[in-house]
Every structure is written in structure tokens, then in C-alpha cells.
Write a protein that holds these residues in place. Sequence first.
Motif, PDB file in Angstrom:
ATOM      1  N   LEU A   3      -3.994  -0.182   4.448  1.00 42.34           N
ATOM      2  CA  LEU A   3      -4.773   1.018   4.110  1.00 42.34           C
ATOM      3  C   LEU A   3      -6.045   0.725   3.326  1.00 42.34           C
ATOM      4  CD1 LEU A   3      -1.779   3.417   3.454  1.00 42.34           C
ATOM      5  CD2 LEU A   3      -3.478   3.611   5.286  1.00 42.34           C
ATOM      6  N   LEU A  35       1.332   4.249  -2.871  1.00 31.43           N
ATOM      7  CA  LEU A  35       1.057   5.669  -2.607  1.00 31.43           C
ATOM      8  C   LEU A  35       2.274   6.578  -2.753  1.00 31.43           C
ATOM      9  CD1 LEU A  35      -1.340   5.275   0.437  1.00 31.43           C
ATOM     10  CD2 LEU A  35      -1.941   6.337  -1.752  1.00 31.43           C
ATOM     11  N   LYS A  76     -14.354   4.319   0.929  1.00 30.58           N
ATOM     12  CA  LYS A  76     -14.668   5.476   0.112  1.00 30.58           C
ATOM     13  C   LYS A  76     -15.985   6.133   0.560  1.00 30.58           C
ATOM     14  CE  LYS A  76     -14.498   6.499  -4.837  1.00 30.58           C
ATOM     15  NZ  LYS A  76     -15.636   7.413  -4.843  1.00 30.58           N
ATOM     16  N   ALA A 105       0.847  -1.207   0.000  1.00 32.30           N
ATOM     17  CA  ALA A 105       0.000   0.000   0.000  1.00 32.30           C
ATOM     18  C   ALA A 105       0.873   1.246   0.000  1.00 32.30           C
ATOM     19  CB  ALA A 105      -0.923  -0.003   1.219  1.00 32.30           C
ATOM     20  N   THR A 147      -3.964   9.039   1.235  1.00 37.67           N
ATOM     21  CA  THR A 147      -5.073   8.375   0.522  1.00 37.67           C
ATOM     22  C   THR A 147      -6.184   9.361   0.191  1.00 37.67           C
ATOM     23  OG1 THR A 147      -6.298   7.865   2.540  1.00 37.67           O
ATOM     24  CG2 THR A 147      -4.732   6.182   1.773  1.00 37.67           C
ATOM     25  N   VAL A 204      -9.015  11.125  -3.860  1.00 42.45           N
ATOM     26  CA  VAL A 204      -9.065   9.892  -3.067  1.00 42.45           C
ATOM     27  C   VAL A 204      -8.390   8.736  -3.808  1.00 42.45           C
ATOM     28  CG1 VAL A 204     -10.608   8.159  -2.054  1.00 42.45           C
ATOM     29  CG2 VAL A 204     -11.131  10.596  -1.827  1.00 42.45           C
ATOM     30  N   ASN A 205      -7.435   8.127  -3.161  1.00 43.08           N
ATOM     31  CA  ASN A 205      -6.712   6.964  -3.693  1.00 43.08           C
ATOM     32  C   ASN A 205      -6.547   5.933  -2.589  1.00 43.08           C
ATOM     33  OD1 ASN A 205      -5.655   7.296  -6.469  1.00 43.08           O
ATOM     34  ND2 ASN A 205      -4.903   9.232  -5.606  1.00 43.08           N
ATOM     35  N   ILE A 206      -7.525   5.097  -2.427  1.00 39.19           N
ATOM     36  CA  ILE A 206      -7.393   4.078  -1.381  1.00 39.19           C
ATOM     37  C   ILE A 206      -6.737   2.845  -2.005  1.00 39.19           C
ATOM     38  CG2 ILE A 206      -8.611   2.616   0.276  1.00 39.19           C
ATOM     39  CD1 ILE A 206     -10.852   4.731   0.301  1.00 39.19           C
ATOM     40  N   PRO A 207      -5.549   2.489  -1.550  1.00 36.17           N
ATOM     41  CA  PRO A 207      -4.895   1.320  -2.152  1.00 36.17           C
ATOM     42  C   PRO A 207      -5.721   0.074  -1.888  1.00 36.17           C
ATOM     43  CG  PRO A 207      -3.451   2.429  -0.562  1.00 36.17           C
ATOM     44  CD  PRO A 207      -4.799   3.030  -0.414  1.00 36.17           C
TER      45      PRO A 207
END
Length: 636
Positions: A247, A15, A252, A11, A323, A396-399
Motif C-alpha cells: 500500500l 491499518l 499522497k 501495511a 488509507t 489519509v494514512n498511507i502505510p
Amino acid sequence: MSKMKNTIDPAVNYLLPLAKKAGIETVWDRFAAMKPQCGFGELGICCRICWKGPCRIDPFGNGPQRGVCGADAHTIVARNLIRMIAGGAAAHSDHGRHIALTLLEVGEGHAPAYRIKDEQKLRNIAEKLNLAPAGKDIRQVAKEVALASLEDYSRQKYSISCNWAKETLTAERVDKLVELGVMPHNIDAVIAEIMHRTHVGCDADAVNLLLGVIKGALADYTGMYLSTELSDVLFGTPEPVVTAANLGVLKKDAVNIAVHGHNPVLSEVICDVALKMNEEAKKAGAKEGINVVGICCTGNEVMMRRGIPLATNYLSQELAIITGAVDAMVVDVQCIMPAITGVAGCFHTEVITTIATNKIPGATHVEFREDSAFDSAKKIVEVAIDAFKRRDNRKVNIPDYKQTAIAGFSAEAIMAALSKVNAKDPLKPLIDNIVNGNIQGIALFAGCNNTQVTQDNNFITIAKELAKNNVLMLATGCGAGAFAKNGLMTQEATEAYAGDSLKAVLTAIGKSAGLNGPLPLVLHMGSCVDNTRAVKVAVAVANKLGVDLDKLPVVASAPEAMAEKAVAIATWAVALGLPTHIGIVPQIMGSSVVAKFLTEKAKDLLGGYFIVETDPKKAADQLFTAIKERRKGLSI
Ligand code: XCC
Ligand code: SF4
């Protein structure tokens, strides 16, 4: 020049390039900028104790060999080390004091947000502390236990050892430590004594200071032990729970609140309040309501007791914010990077500090008070919901990385699992399997992440090696975080990595305990203060075998240690008799006296000793060698 990898966490690796692209600096950028780091500091031979300094000793022997006052390298190194121990002990024991005071308030009926969740444990503790709880009202017992704990911060008689130190170790260990003059009588006094003896012109005898190091570490032990035990009384004793880590646990469509730091007194109430405020979050547009996740040891605390997923461990705390999905990061004490408010400034994230003595520029401060805990928690959750409304979904970038993690292995939970195998004599299956060699020994992993090494890598590498050799493994703190994130706290990991006999034992216990398969490869024992849970198991085994702790095939490892607290923990592990590995070169190498004492002389004195090894494979070998040596000593 070959560049060391920053991390093995997928993760984080996902990122970091995004952070770079956005021009957001992280801990690894600052570490790179800091190089080369000061060689004097690395060796521990720089002194800033008075304003005649700073003084530094020339390690090559050409320049000054003494500071302006005449202190030599040994004095300076020992003084620096003992002050680190004081810092660690202060942190752990102040946390413990907070818990003890909260328990006292509960006993006195002044803290409506709290109650005694584990009455039986409270009574057991009272019994252990010789408070004759039978027939007493539970609130009275709470008061007496709190006061007996607080006595460990206030006793003035040097000849009486701290309650929580003398009642939790083997009798032989207590005698040995008393004889050496290193048993603490009062945690606060020991810390003050360290600050005094290291004032300019005081203790200059390195060996004498090193005995003080041991005493300081045992004060740390005392504060940690009571902290864990009283937390269980207030918040419940952990039981195995299946949850998730990394993560990818951020959602979301939820208001994500990350609780970070160490003290469960606040985070527990936040979890309670978050449940009640779910509807308000939904009204604000968060379809999935509120999602509380943990970071560092506050994360471990709520993970162990409530199955709250763990977002990440120490070194990647900034990445949680990167994130773009964390609406509030609520912090209490210890291991919170001041950098997080800067990162939060690039997003909508609210960093909320809660403790008057732990503020960060750029954060919103919501003072937390036990007597009005619900109100503070409510206010914090409201700030989070408000921030959620400002979240920029384009950022927003949530692994998509998370692992299953089984947590909750308190000493009591381990005993409960064992008693499913043998109800009359729960320790017997464990001891039998150690004696017959199915389990070669036990390794406790503790401590932090450190930029000096690839994040999580030492933990994982050493554990896989020891697993092959049928070593039972326990973990706490950010070490536990590393294992959880990387999938080693699963039943699958046991299948994949455990040696045959270890696998058979973990499967037998797991099945009897109703887990439908083996216990996880590494047992999650909790936060850093919870290292004493492992001591509890070890002492029970030692007592049953009629030997002291330094005879057991039990080792400890802090392969990525960083904090003063970790230094204190590793040192008390040595004081208790354990071979203790550190995977970071400690800042003591400028003194042969100090280095020799900790790695060799300690063995004669205490049975335990430090193993310094930065190569994880070699470290695993050395830990296993230490286990085999202990087995030989027991003729097993
Ligand atoms: Fe801190 Fe406990 Fe170290 Fe993690 S492990 S970096 S001390 S959070 Ni205790
Ligand atoms: Fe220098 Fe001694 Fe002062 Fe340390 S205490 S800074 S060695 S003069």
C-alpha cells in the motif's frame, strides 16, 4: 484460546487498528462474526439443489444418511464440487471469451482503442492452431485466431477436442485425457452439461461425477489458456520489469486510481488514458498527476505488462480504501468484495463498476464498451479527478510499506533469459540444472488469500522452505501478490533464502540476461488465468525430455485457496499430472469416496493428485517429497 493472526502484511497490520478506531468493519471482523461456521457446509454434505431440501447428511451416522430424494453423502459432495468447478470455469472462460471477441473486433477493424501489440506471438499462435498464417495479413490472422478460439465455445461435435486444450499439452497427455473421456469439446457445453447432470434426479454416481469434475477443470484450463495468450497478443507479452508492491505505492500528492478485478481489456485503456490526463490531475491540485495502482489480478495484469505497482491482494482490498488516499477504485469482474462500497462510504472514494453483469450497490456505474473504450476510460478518470478534489487529507494514512518487485516472467521472457545462456538450445541450461540437481524441481504457487488462514503466511513459509531445498518457484494471482508485498520477488530474497545451488543457477541466468545479479527468488508469472504460462514451460521441458508431464519434478500449491476458480485451477493441475497442494481443508471431506479419489485414485488415473495440508511447514515437506519421488522416477 489462542487467536490466529489475521495477516503478516505490515501495511495491513498498520491499518487494521485505525479501521477499528474509526468503526470500519473489515473482512476479518465479518469472519469472526461468522464463527462457528456451518459444519455441514465445511464437509460439503449440505444439498440445496431442489426445494424438497435443504437436506443434510449426519456425519456422525446417527441421523439421516440420505437426502429426501435419496442422494447420499458421496453424491451430494461430488455434486457440490462439480458445481464449484462449473463456476470457476465459467468465470475464466467468460473472461477468455471477452478477450477473444475483442481480438475479433480488432481483426475486423471495429475497436480503435486496441491494436495487435505482439504480431509475432499472434503468428506463433496461428501456427500452433494450424491456421497456416504465412503470407496472410495480420488482421486476417487475428480474425482467424479469434474464430478458432471462439470455436472452443461453440463446437457441437463431441468427438473433437477443444483447440486450445489439444494443441497445448503433450501428445501423451492428450491421448490419456481423450481415453478417459474428459477432454472438453466445447467449454460452454461442458459447463451446461455440469448444470444439467447435477439437476435433481440426474447423475448420482460420485465417481462418474468426479470424471466430470476433471472434464470441467479442463474446460477451465482451455478458457484460461486462450485468455492469457490472446491478452498477450493485444496488450503485449510481459517482459521482466522492476516495480513495487504494497500500500505504500499510493501517493499522497497524486490522484490514486486502483484498478481491481481481472480483465485487462478495460484497465489497459485506463492506463493509456491516465497518461494523457496527467495535466488535468495536476490542475486539480495533484502535484504528481495520476497514479494508477493495481489490486488482485487486474493489478497483476498491468504490473506484468506496464510495471504498474501492485497495491495489495485479495484479502486486504478494503484496506486500500481505508488509507483514505484512493480516489477511485475501478472494478471489472471477479474477487471484488461487495463490502468495498460500504468502506468507501466512510471516505471520498468512488467505487466504479464497469461491467453490466457485475454491479455493486453503492457504486457508480460507468459502462465499459470496447467500441468506445477511450470515452469510458476518460469518464472514469474524470470521476477520479473529481473525487480527488473532495479528498479529506486528515483521513489519509498511507502505510510506509512497499517492496521492490520484479515481475513480467512470461514463458517467453523465461525462454529469452535462458537463451542468453544458450542461444541454440535455451531449454538446455534449465534441463541440465534439473538433471544435475542444482535445481531440484519447480513449484508453481497459485490461488487466493483466505480468512481461514493468516494472510500471505502460508505462501511465504512454504516458499522459504522450498527455496532452501533448491526448488525453482513461480507464482501467479494473489499468491504472486503475497510474494511481491513481502519482498520475495527481489534479487535480495534470492541471496537471503535460496539454497546454494539454486542461487548459483539464478545468478548465472540473471547475469547473462543482463539483470546485474540473480533472478528473483520467486518468478512472477502473472494473474490467475496466467497459470497456463507455467504449463507452457512445463510442456516444453516434457517434450524435450520425451516424457509426459506427470514424470516431471513439478508441483503446484494453492496454500490459501478460496475461489471456485482456484478449485478449478488446482483440479486441472491434478489432471495434467501434478502433485497439487491445498492449504485449506476443501469442502469435500464428508465423502470418503470423493476424498480418496482426489488424493489417491487420481494418481493412478492421471499421475497428479491432491495433497491437503494446513500446516505450511509440513506442506513444504510433502511438496519436496513429491519432487524427490519424481526425480527418482526419472533416475536423476
Ligand atoms: Fe481472486 Fe485472481 Fe483468488 Fe486472487 S487469486 S482471490 S481468484 S484475484 Ni486467482
Ligand atoms: Fe435434498 Fe435431493 Fe433435493 Fe438435494 S436434490 S435438496 S438431497 S431432495
